[in-house]
Design a protein around this motif. Structure first.
Motif, PDB file in Angstrom:
ATOM      1  N   ILE B 137       0.841  -1.215   0.000  1.00  0.00           N
ATOM      2  CA  ILE B 137       0.000   0.000   0.000  1.00  0.00           C
ATOM      3  C   ILE B 137       0.869   1.255   0.000  1.00  0.00           C
ATOM      4  N   HIS B 139       0.771   4.420   1.364  1.00  0.00           N
ATOM      5  CA  HIS B 139       0.151   5.354   2.320  1.00  0.00           C
ATOM      6  C   HIS B 139       0.435   6.803   1.922  1.00  0.00           C
ATOM      7  N   THR B 140       1.720   7.078   1.673  1.00  0.00           N
ATOM      8  CA  THR B 140       2.079   8.447   1.297  1.00  0.00           C
ATOM      9  C   THR B 140       2.894   8.474   0.014  1.00  0.00           C
ATOM     10  N   LEU B 311      -7.886   2.259  -4.034  1.00  0.00           N
ATOM     11  CA  LEU B 311      -7.983   1.714  -2.673  1.00  0.00           C
ATOM     12  C   LEU B 311      -6.623   1.483  -2.026  1.00  0.00           C
ATOM     13  N   ASN B 312      -5.561   1.549  -2.805  1.00  0.00           N
ATOM     14  CA  ASN B 312      -4.239   1.227  -2.273  1.00  0.00           C
ATOM     15  C   ASN B 312      -3.409   2.464  -1.961  1.00  0.00           C
ATOM     16  N   ILE B 313      -4.105   3.566  -1.671  1.00  0.00           N
ATOM     17  CA  ILE B 313      -3.409   4.811  -1.330  1.00  0.00           C
ATOM     18  C   ILE B 313      -3.949   5.310   0.008  1.00  0.00           C
ATOM     19  N   GLY B 314      -3.304   6.325   0.551  1.00  0.00           N
ATOM     20  CA  GLY B 314      -3.709   6.854   1.850  1.00  0.00           C
ATOM     21  C   GLY B 314      -5.060   7.573   1.797  1.00  0.00           C
ATOM     22  N   VAL B 315      -5.698   7.660   2.955  1.00  0.00           N
ATOM     23  CA  VAL B 315      -7.025   8.280   3.047  1.00  0.00           C
ATOM     24  C   VAL B 315      -6.987   9.745   2.578  1.00  0.00           C
ATOM     25  N   ASP B 316      -5.914  10.448   2.918  1.00  0.00           N
ATOM     26  CA  ASP B 316      -5.849  11.860   2.507  1.00  0.00           C
ATOM     27  C   ASP B 316      -5.750  11.995   0.981  1.00  0.00           C
ATOM     28  N   MET B 318      -7.008   9.782  -1.057  1.00  0.00           N
ATOM     29  CA  MET B 318      -8.342   9.430  -1.554  1.00  0.00           C
ATOM     30  C   MET B 318      -9.245  10.665  -1.505  1.00  0.00           C
TER      31      MET B 318
END
Ligand code: SF4
Ligand code: SF4
Lengths: 374, 397
Positions: B137, B139-140, B311-316, B318
């Motif tokens: 993933i 994330h950042t 879906l494989n990135i950070g919530v921010d 997204m």
């Protein structure tokens, strides 16, 4: 046991311990959320790896604005503490990639908690094969470099070697205590061992070893002297267990928890780091070889085989699954683990639990009936 | 134009035929975000349990099949795609009486960790090889280490397929398949983009229907042909000013997987309030990471594209994508399906909602339900909440 009382206090008020450690050493405290966090690297940076549990009770007023109610109570509890200010002493955190819920917790923490630096260690999900191993070595190296920046210290091989030796001593001690219980459960109570393991996840390892020294040397003198188990022997299997209640209850009823397959139990101590190898590959290999958590993959029968084998080796009469509500990785494994145990004629029961696990009521009735049935 | 239902029916019929009637082509089950190009290049038949589970949901057969999985010990809060698929394997249930048994399972975790556990279950059930395509993933960021890891796995994946099929992969064929997949994805994005026009010629409900091909058969010529026609049809509607709903007053963005068993009800409900769901974060996932694909460096760039999906990135990140869509499609409100089944899609939604509110001031609505398990749908409550939401948009517009 005086030492255990002290450890129990630390487990119940881990923040007090961490603050005091900081005050005394001037060191930094780094939060971790899972047993895949490479604590040796953090320790080699002079910091205290501090395992955060969902100690928050069952009210998640701070976390509720970020996480739905269908998230496991461990993740909700961790976030709740972070947002409530209970973890303000942290200088940073290392998130390890395990399950979907933890993955999102990392994002939400990073975006909202404001608790120092934030590192994501995106581990491979395959704990096997050369490709995954090489990748894992590279990301652990990268983590080391980042931590050097955050902690402002050069993490040399020598420092790593020292941390590895100390952690190996902690793990060996836990495994010795576990072995003592397997041979003779009255040597040390399983509730006490549970407390000691959880304390090890919070404490400075050297301090932990110091505190445990007498217990451990006593062990070598008395091991095997206490005769076989008085009653029914059970194994606990699951994710986290935030209380000793179930251990004490089983002992009260004349049984014994002789072993476990829990993140907050023996799985934490399983496997040693090879001290003759270069440090980072050695740490990697420990994870590759130790018994895995269900969010990692090492073959489709690995966990089942391990559980059946452990049940045999420890002469367990039964297995109690502690399944945290909404925990996907464990819930997916449960049916096949149960089937494999059934096939090996090892009875089991499933208890649905929350973190922290307040043991009593219906769960106690079921455990009692299970012990009687064995 | 061949109808989508017919294409899908032929596809499933061929896959379900006895091996000698399908030229002994091997069957590979693969996750929705998985790299399918090598399978098509090896002339295997890819089967998507998630697409099938969506059909199960749309046929309102999800609850029963999920209950079957629960009877054998699977917790009721696990992903209902997984539960219904596990149930379906045991009883050969669902609208097409079960899927053909796989020769190999290909699991790419760029959508979730759940698929790995689900495919482990099926690997034990069918006793076939399982390939886990691990896409760390982002994330950042997408690290160079992660990229190398994914590229290495591409090679392992191809080697495994070669051993399952007993033949070598033809590198020219995989390039061709890759180009066709890219062409299909571009067409799909162009189709989705026609909804920037007002009134929108199609709604997200139409996209949920037409997406079946980009999910299951991308890389095949039939997909390119189908989407070319569909694009022409949509462009015609735009030219004629024909909207998906009669009186488009409000344009909405949908987040998360559709509630398959309530598609008609929801689409009627929104239409009755003159609201059109013009875009969504789900169907665009099959074209969203196109920006990373480089036709001259296909395999390496596919590694990146498959890893950096929505879906494989950070919530921010997204949230940023959502805001981009809000602007692009010029919407008046944001509807989020808090989907009990899909934790990686749903956890973080509250934060995304807060960011969207802060940055755009748009009204938002969260509906809690499940995509396949119809036992988790509180109709009257959701009905009321939609009404309140539309009234809120009316008052702010
Ligand atoms: S593995 Fe299970 S208990 Fe642990 S964080 Fe994930 S869902 Fe929660
Ligand atoms: S619905 Fe969500 S949890 Fe289930 S398979 Fe899809 S991405 Fe994974």
């Amino acid at each position: 046991m005086n030492v255990i009382k002290k450890m129990q206090k630390i487990v119940n008020q881990p923040d007090e311990y961490a603050k005091q450690w900081k005050a005394e050493t001037g060191g930094k405290v780094v939060g971790t959320v899972c047993s895949y966090a490479p604590v040796e690297i953090i320790q080699a940076g002079g910091a205290l790896p501090f395992r955060v549990f969902g100690n928050g009770g069952n009210v998640f007023s701070f976390a509720d604005t970020h996480l739905q109610s269908y998230c496991c109570s461990l993740v909700r509890g961790i976030l709740n503490q972070a947002l409530a200010g209970d973890l303000d002493f942290l200088d940073g955190a290392v998130f390890t990639h395990t399950c979907d819920s933890m993955q999102r917790l990392s994002d939400i923490w990073r975006m909202n908690a404001g608790l120092g630096f934030h590192e994501d260690l995106v581990l491979p999900v395959k704990m096997e094969g050369n490709t995954a191993r090489e990748y894992m070595i590279r990301i652990l190296e990268a983590l080391k470099t980042s931590l050097e920046g955050h902690l402002d210290v050069a993490i040399t091989d020598e420092r790593l070697g020292h941390a590895i030796t100390t952690m190996n001593q902690v793990r060996t001690a836990i495994l010795q205590l576990d072995q003592a219980r397997i041979t003779s459960p009255s040597t040390v109570s399983s509730g006490d061992l549970h407390m000691a393991i959880r304390a090890a996840m919070i404490m400075d390892p050297a301090q932990w070893l110091d505190m445990m020294a007498d217990t451990l040397s006593g062990l070598t003198n008395t091991a095997g002297d206490n005769g076989p188990s008085p009653g029914k022997r059970v194994i606990l299997s699951g994710a986290v267990n935030g209380s000793r209640g179930i251990h004490d209850f089983i002992e009260e009823k004349g049984g014994a928890v002789v072993h476990d397959d829990m993140c907050t139990g023996i799985r934490y101590a399983h496997g040693l780091v090879d001290e003759s190898m270069p440090p980072i590959p050695a740490i990697t290999d420990r994870y590759m070889h130790r018994v895995n958590c269900p969010s990692k993959h090492t073959g489709i029968y690995a966990r089942g085989e391990h559980l059946v084998e452990t049940a045999r080796a420890t002469h367990a009469d039964g297995v109690i699954f502690l399944l945290l509500k909404f925990c996907d990785p464990h819930a997916f494994d449960y049916p096949y683990l149960k089937t494999m145990l059934d096939d090996a004629s090892v009875p089991s029961i499933l208890l649905e639990v929350e973190d922290p696990f307040v043991f009593g009521g219906q769960a106690a009735t079921r455990v009692e009936a299970f012990l009687e049935m064995l | 134009m061949e109808k989508l239902g017919e294409i899908m029916m032929n596809y499933y019929m061929e896959a379900k035929a006895p091996p000698e009637e399908r030229g002994n082509r091997k069957i590979a089950w693969i996750t929705s975000g998985g790299p399918v190009e090598p399978l098509i290049a090896m002339d295997m038949i890819p089967i998507y349990p998630e697409n099938h589970a969506a059909m199960v949901g749309a046929s309102k057969m999800g609850g029963d099949l999920c209950a079957k999985a629960e009877e054998i010990g699977y917790a009721g809060d696990l992903c209902s795609y997984a539960r219904s698929d596990i149930g379906c394997s045991i009883v050969n249930g669902g609208p097409i009486n079960g899927l053909p048994a796989p020769d190999i399972l290909v699991c790419c975790n760029n959508i979730c960790g759940t698929v790995m556990k689900w495919y482990e279950v099926q690997a034990r059930y069918y006793d076939v090889p399982l390939f886990i395509f691990d896409t760390p993933i982002c994330h950042t960021r997408f690290s160079a280490d992660a990229k190398q890891y994914v590229i290495n796995q591409f090679m392992e994946y191809i080697a495994l397929l070669e051993s399952v099929c007993g033949k070598k992969m033809d590198m020219d064929t995989i390039q061709e398949v890759g180009y066709r997949a890219i062409e299909a994805q571009k067409l799909w994005q162009a189709i989705l983009d026609t909804t920037t026009y007002k009134p929108s010629p199609m709604s997200a409900f139409d996209a949920f229907f037409h997406m079946a091909l980009i999910v299951t058969l991308r890389g095949k010529q039939i997909v390119v042909d189908y989407y070319k026609n569909l694009l022409a049809e949509m462009e015609q509607k735009v030219a004629n000013g024909i909207g998906a709903i009669k009186n488009e007053q409000y344009r909405l963005l949908w987040d998360n997987i559709p509630i398959w068993y309530r598609m008609r009800w929801l689409s009627k409900k929104f239409a009755s309030r003159n609201a059109c769901l013009v875009a969504d974060t789900y169907t665009s996932a099959w074209a969203g990471s196109m920006r990373y694909v480089n036709p001259d460096d296909l395999l390496d760039s596919l590694a990146e594209a498959y890893t950096r999906i929505y879906l494989n990135i950070g919530v921010d990140q997204m949230a940023e994508e959502v805001i981009g869509m809000i602007q692009k499609y010029d919407v008046d409100g944001f509807v989020m399906h808090s989907n009990r089944s899909c934790k990686p899609y749903s956890f973080g939604q509250y934060d995304i909602e807060a960011i969207v509110k802060k940055k755009t001031g748009l009204p938002t609505l969260i509906i809690e339900a499940d995509m396949v398990d119809e036992r988790n749908f509180a109709e009257s409550q959701i009905d009321n909440r939609i009404d309140t939401f539309i009234e809120m948009i009316e008052s702010t517009k």
